[in-house]
Enzyme design. Structure first.
Site, short mmCIF file in Angstrom:
data_model
loop_
_atom_site.label_atom_id
_atom_site.label_comp_id
_atom_site.label_asym_id
_atom_site.label_seq_id
_atom_site.Cartn_x
_atom_site.Cartn_y
_atom_site.Cartn_z
N ARG A 170 -111.93 30.75 18.71
CA ARG A 170 -110.34 30.49 19.26
C ARG A 170 -109.74 31.77 19.77
O ARG A 170 -108.71 31.80 19.53
CB ARG A 170 -109.50 30.00 18.35
CG ARG A 170 -109.89 28.57 17.72
CD ARG A 170 -109.81 27.61 18.98
NE ARG A 170 -109.98 26.00 18.48
CZ ARG A 170 -111.02 25.53 18.38
NH1 ARG A 170 -112.07 26.17 18.48
NH2 ARG A 170 -111.05 24.37 18.07
N SER A 244 -104.61 21.34 16.23
CA SER A 244 -104.67 22.26 15.16
C SER A 244 -103.53 23.12 15.27
O SER A 244 -103.40 24.10 16.14
CB SER A 244 -106.16 22.98 14.95
OG SER A 244 -107.24 22.08 14.87
N GLU A 339 -102.65 28.67 15.57
CA GLU A 339 -103.65 28.77 16.40
C GLU A 339 -102.71 28.43 17.80
O GLU A 339 -103.26 28.93 18.94
CB GLU A 339 -104.50 27.31 15.99
CG GLU A 339 -105.77 27.49 17.17
CD GLU A 339 -105.96 26.50 17.85
OE1 GLU A 339 -106.02 26.91 19.05
OE2 GLU A 339 -105.91 25.21 17.54
N1 EPU Z 1 -110.23 17.94 5.77
C1 EPU Z 1 -109.42 17.64 4.84
N2 EPU Z 1 -108.14 16.86 5.19
C2 EPU Z 1 -107.87 16.49 6.30
C3 EPU Z 1 -108.41 16.79 7.26
C4 EPU Z 1 -109.58 17.36 7.11
O1 EPU Z 1 -109.42 18.14 3.53
O2 EPU Z 1 -106.60 15.88 6.26
C5 EPU Z 1 -111.16 18.81 5.74
C6 EPU Z 1 -112.36 17.92 5.51
O3 EPU Z 1 -113.23 18.55 4.54
C7 EPU Z 1 -113.18 18.16 7.02
C8 EPU Z 1 -112.77 19.46 7.08
O4 EPU Z 1 -111.55 19.63 6.63
O5 EPU Z 1 -114.49 18.01 6.80
C9 EPU Z 1 -112.75 19.76 8.75
O6 EPU Z 1 -111.92 18.90 9.36
P1 EPU Z 1 -112.30 18.34 11.09
O7 EPU Z 1 -113.68 18.27 11.03
O8 EPU Z 1 -111.19 17.50 11.38
O9 EPU Z 1 -112.09 19.79 11.67
P2 EPU Z 1 -111.03 21.10 11.72
O10 EPU Z 1 -111.68 22.23 11.17
O11 EPU Z 1 -109.81 20.53 11.01
C10 EPU Z 1 -111.74 22.01 14.02
C11 EPU Z 1 -110.99 22.23 15.06
C12 EPU Z 1 -110.55 21.19 15.97
C13 EPU Z 1 -111.74 20.52 16.48
C14 EPU Z 1 -112.41 19.90 15.53
C15 EPU Z 1 -113.89 19.31 15.46
C16 EPU Z 1 -109.86 24.35 14.60
C17 EPU Z 1 -108.67 25.31 14.52
N3 EPU Z 1 -109.69 23.18 14.64
O12 EPU Z 1 -110.93 21.20 13.09
O13 EPU Z 1 -109.69 21.62 17.15
O14 EPU Z 1 -111.33 19.41 17.16
O15 EPU Z 1 -112.55 21.11 14.44
O16 EPU Z 1 -114.73 20.08 15.89
O17 EPU Z 1 -110.89 24.94 14.67
C18 EPU Z 1 -107.70 22.31 18.15
O18 EPU Z 1 -108.21 23.21 18.14
O19 EPU Z 1 -106.50 21.87 18.36
C19 EPU Z 1 -108.55 21.19 17.56
C20 EPU Z 1 -108.11 19.84 17.29
#
Ligand code: EPU
Length: 343
Positions: A170, A244, A339
């Protein structure tokens, strides 16, 4: 100053339709650019020369916390053009104002691979390299060739190749030393006609399996990503948000070992010799998921998404974000970095 350049500039415009948080705020001056030469015309004006300026793409990664006293430049440069093509790949030049997901649909419909995992990300193509957008194991840099940009102060044009952009998680040079200094007019990407699919991230493969898709193609992957995103991310047209809100923190393996001794369930992903941990998990553990303070809130299905339930101000959202940061720092000793861009 020519009459044509002054006519590009408008005064006192509401930014509410132009930011996905749906925050009400005004900009003192506003100009929409549909081609590079609009910038050269603007550069001749007093308004441009004397005031601060801010470039606005899709407005999907910004939290506006105040009225803006300067000139806001809204990018509307159109066009998706095939530059070259053979049996294996296709090179596209894309105007900075093209909606990112319009580009994803254009390419996935033709079976050109590379953007399918990046389906449904809001925003415009010109903003994509700034934060090296990423999702489901793919980042923009994997298809990126170059971008064209104009320096706001001098009007000098530069083509930045992948190395010059200094991409990171990012992150790029346009979030660091070049922040706010360049207007990106055009992005060039290389897509594959013999794509290698990336299905290893999260539940992408599981969703395809549940649909009975054994040999997925580009469209199948795009559809699965859309399904996952729609199920957990709020639609900004309905509930204001900017995806995010924080980056996932990257910590040393030593720090991670200590954290996991205290919190054995903490999820993690490898990040070179460092460890990335999901900010959503940290925030969720602090009990913020679904929390609401006035009209500022945390999404009920995803703890990393801050939302505007109606009439929250940017300051309301920021206050909630600050609360989250200090709770997470107090409980886990981990600093969360926004972010989204805060204006
Ligand atoms: N989780 C929780 N609680 C929640 C949601 C998630 O505990 O309410 C935990 C779970 O363990 C889950 C982990 O967080 O496995 C990761 O969650 P998720 O797969 O939804 O991905 P993220 O790391 O929160 C990132 C990107 C997203 C992107 C997704 C999918 C960043 C900051 N965010 O989110 O990007 O869509 O992976 O690849 O890197 C964005 O940048 O705006 C964005 C939405």
């Amino acid at each position: 100053m020519s009459p044509s350049s002054t006519s590009l500039i408008r005064k006192g415009i509401s930014l509410k339709p132009f930011n996905s948080f749906g925050i009400e705020a005004k900009t003192a001056f506003w100009a929409e650019l549909t081609e590079e030469s609009d910038l050269f015309r603007l550069q001749e004006t007093d308004t441009f020369q004397k005031l601060q300026r801010q470039i606005l793409g899709g407005g999907s990664n910004i939290l506006i916390t105040r009225d803006y006293p300067g000139l806001m430049l809204k990018i509307r440069i159109p066009g998706i053009t095939v530059i070259s093509e053979d049996d294996r790949e296709v090179v596209l030049s894309i105007g900075a104002g093209v909606e990112w997901d319009e580009l994803v649909r254009f390419t996935t419909q033709r079976g050109w691979g590379g953007l399918e995992n990046l389906s449904m990300i809001p925003g415009e193509t010109g903003a994509a390299p700034i934060q090296n957008i990423g999702a489901y194991g793919v980042e923009l840099e994997s298809v990126f060739i170059s971008l064209d940009a104009v320096q706001l102060e001098t009007g000098e044009k530069t083509t930045f190749d992948r190395e010059m952009c200094r991409f990171g998680y990012r992150d790029s040079i346009f979030k660091r030393s070049h922040k706010g200094k360049y207007l990106i007019t055009n992005v060039t990407l290389r897509l594959s006609k013999q794509p290698r699919l990336r299905l290893d991230y999260g539940n992408l493969k599981a969703v395809l399996d549940s649909e009975g898709v054994r040999n997925p193609d580009i469209s199948d992957v795009s559809r699965a990503v859309r399904k996952i995103r729609s199920s957990k991310l709020p639609d900004p047209a309905v509930t204001g948000n900017a995806g995010s809100f924080f980056k996932n923190p990257v910590i040393t393996s030593d720090q991670f070992r200590k954290l996991s001794e205290l919190h054995s369930a903490i999820p993690s992903y490898p990040a070179g010799d460092m460890v990335k941990i999901p900010a959503a998990w940290l925030i969720d553990q602090c009990g913020f998921k679904g929390k609401r303070v006035g009209d500022a809130g945390v999404h009920e299905h995803h703890a990393l998404i801050l939302v505007n339930h109606g009439n929250a101000s940017g300051a309301d959202i920021l206050a909630l974000a600050d609360d989250i940061r200090s709770e997470v720092a107090g409980r886990f000793g981990v600093a969360l970095e926004p972010e989204v861009n805060i204006l």
